[in-house]
Design an enzyme around this catalytic site. Structure first.
Site, PDB file in Angstrom:
ATOM      1  N   SER A 190      59.930  45.283  78.242  1.00 32.28           N
ATOM      2  CA  SER A 190      60.934  44.503  78.971  1.00 32.28           C
ATOM      3  C   SER A 190      61.848  43.747  78.012  1.00 32.28           C
ATOM      4  CB  SER A 190      60.235  43.502  79.896  1.00 32.28           C
ATOM      5  OG  SER A 190      59.581  42.497  79.123  1.00 32.28           O
ATOM      6  N   GLN A 211      33.549  63.414  58.314  1.00 34.54           N
ATOM      7  CA  GLN A 211      34.491  64.281  57.607  1.00 34.54           C
ATOM      8  C   GLN A 211      33.826  65.567  57.135  1.00 34.54           C
ATOM      9  OE1 GLN A 211      37.690  64.575  56.876  1.00 34.54           O
ATOM     10  NE2 GLN A 211      38.368  62.722  57.927  1.00 34.54           N
ATOM     11  N   HIS A 255      39.813  60.943  49.373  1.00 35.28           N
ATOM     12  CA  HIS A 255      40.440  59.645  49.106  1.00 35.28           C
ATOM     13  C   HIS A 255      40.454  59.460  47.595  1.00 35.28           C
ATOM     14  CE1 HIS A 255      41.748  55.598  49.424  1.00 35.28           C
ATOM     15  NE2 HIS A 255      40.566  54.999  49.408  1.00 35.28           N
ATOM     16  N   ASP A 300      46.814  53.675  50.966  1.00 37.82           N
ATOM     17  CA  ASP A 300      45.756  53.746  51.976  1.00 37.82           C
ATOM     18  C   ASP A 300      44.999  52.422  52.072  1.00 37.82           C
ATOM     19  OD1 ASP A 300      44.075  55.702  53.745  1.00 37.82           O
ATOM     20  OD2 ASP A 300      42.597  54.656  52.527  1.00 37.82           O
ATOM     21  N   GLU A 330      45.009  49.784  55.297  1.00 35.27           N
ATOM     22  CA  GLU A 330      43.770  49.326  55.926  1.00 35.27           C
ATOM     23  C   GLU A 330      43.680  47.801  55.941  1.00 35.27           C
ATOM     24  OE1 GLU A 330      40.892  53.105  54.662  1.00 35.27           O
ATOM     25  OE2 GLU A 330      40.856  51.249  53.516  1.00 35.27           O
TER      26      GLU A 330
END
EC number: 1.1.1.86
Length: 330
Positions: free
Chosen positions: A254, A29, A109, A193, A197
């Site tokens: 399907s 990050q 965060h 968050d 997770e």
């Protein structure tokens, strides 16, 4: 309840361009955010401790690297892009003692602020700017003139700068305004968050994959088939879900698969819902945070044991063989 959403046209990039940004940490990050800031004409420097293996990498990519406390003393906005469990130790020693009124500390965060691991002085802003994706995707999307969704939140106002304006401007510099910047709170971001997770993306998915694989193996099916059906094809379904949504996913499978999914969902759904509610409760009441921080204080015994044991499982052993052609192509 719909969250407020902001786009490039709503946000003034000049706010963050007028400030000096300091980024603590140069992992996935930290690197991505620093590079995006520079390409958005924002002044950014990196803060690392002496001896960090990231120093040479950051310097090689053209960034000025300072010791953390020096970075804090010479920045308007300080982004703490470190692992959650390190925030308390690093910020209490290297950041908070050197802060001045009016500065802003940012987080990707909400964990450390929401669970009171970090308490900033009065007059210092506390903002959240959370890209909804890993650092690699943040950088890749920016370079493609796209972006990731971003969340912003304000926990504490700065005595000098408008914290919300700074958070929005920072998110725009990341490319977030191209996709959408949503305003929330530290509490909501952190708890949702962690829940995502644990209950779905990491814990839930891994549990379903492993239990499915083990069920087929125990019933006598070949490991290769068990891996294909329970692990390998997850990406195909996940991509459909990501781009098309639940209804779109249904339209691309399907009738057999759709009817089977409905039949299986009924008994599994009831059990999962109860388990998920317990997981959320432990996040909300702080039990998970307490357990995680204790794990860190003991030098991660549970994590280390689990990581070692995982290497010896059949799902990993056959998976390594079947994944080899894909990894070779990379």
């Amino acid at each position: 309840m719909a969250l407020p959403v902001y786009y490039d046209k709503d946000i003034d990039l000049g706010v963050i361009q007028s400030l000096q940004v300091g980024i603590i940490g140069y992992g996935a990050q930290g690197e991505a955010q620093a590079l995006n800031l520079r390409d958005s004409k924002v002044k950014a420097r990196i803060g690392l401790y002496q001896g960090s293996l990231s120093v040479s990498k950051a310097k090689k990519e053209g960034f000025e690297v300072l010791e953390v406390k020096e970075l804090v003393q010479n920045s308007d906005v300080i982004m703490a892009l470190l692992p959650d469990e390190l925030h308390k130790e690093v910020l209490e020693k290297e950041v908070i003692p050197f802060l001045k009124e009016g500065q802003i500390v940012g987080f990707a965060h909400g964990f450390s602020v929401h669970f009171n691991q970090v308490v900033l002085p009065k007059g210092v802003g506390a903002i959240l700017v959370a890209p909804k994706g890993p650092g690699s995707a943040l950088r890749e999307e920016y370079l493609k003139n796209r972006g990731l969704y971003h969340l912003i939140a304000i926990e504490q106002e700065s005595s000098i700068h408008n914290a919300k304006a700074v958070a929005l401007s920072y998110a725009k510099a990341m490319g977030g305004g191209r996709m959408g910047v949503l305003e929330t709170s530290f509490k909501e971001e952190c708890e949702s968050d962690l829940f995502g997770e644990q209950a779905v993306l990491c814990g839930g998915l891994e549990a379903i994959v492993r239990m499915g694989f083990e069920t087929l193996i125990k019933a006598g099916y070949p490991e290769e088939l068990a891996y294909f059906e329970c692990v390998h094809e997850v990406k195909l379904v996940a991509d459909l879900l990501h781009y098309k949504g639940v209804e779109g996913l249904r339209k691309h499978i399907s009738n057999t698969a759709e009817f089977g999914a409905i039949k299986a969902r009924e008994p599994m759904g009831k059990l999962l819902k109860k388990r998920m509610q317990k997981i959320l409760k432990k996040i909300q009441n702080g039990s998970f945070a307490k357990d995680f921080l204790l794990e860190k204080s003991l030098n991660y015994p549970r994590l280390n044991t689990e990581r070692k044991a995982l290497k010896e499982t059949k799902i990993e052993q056959i998976g390594e063989i079947l994944r080899a052609p894909f990894n070779h192509k990379k």
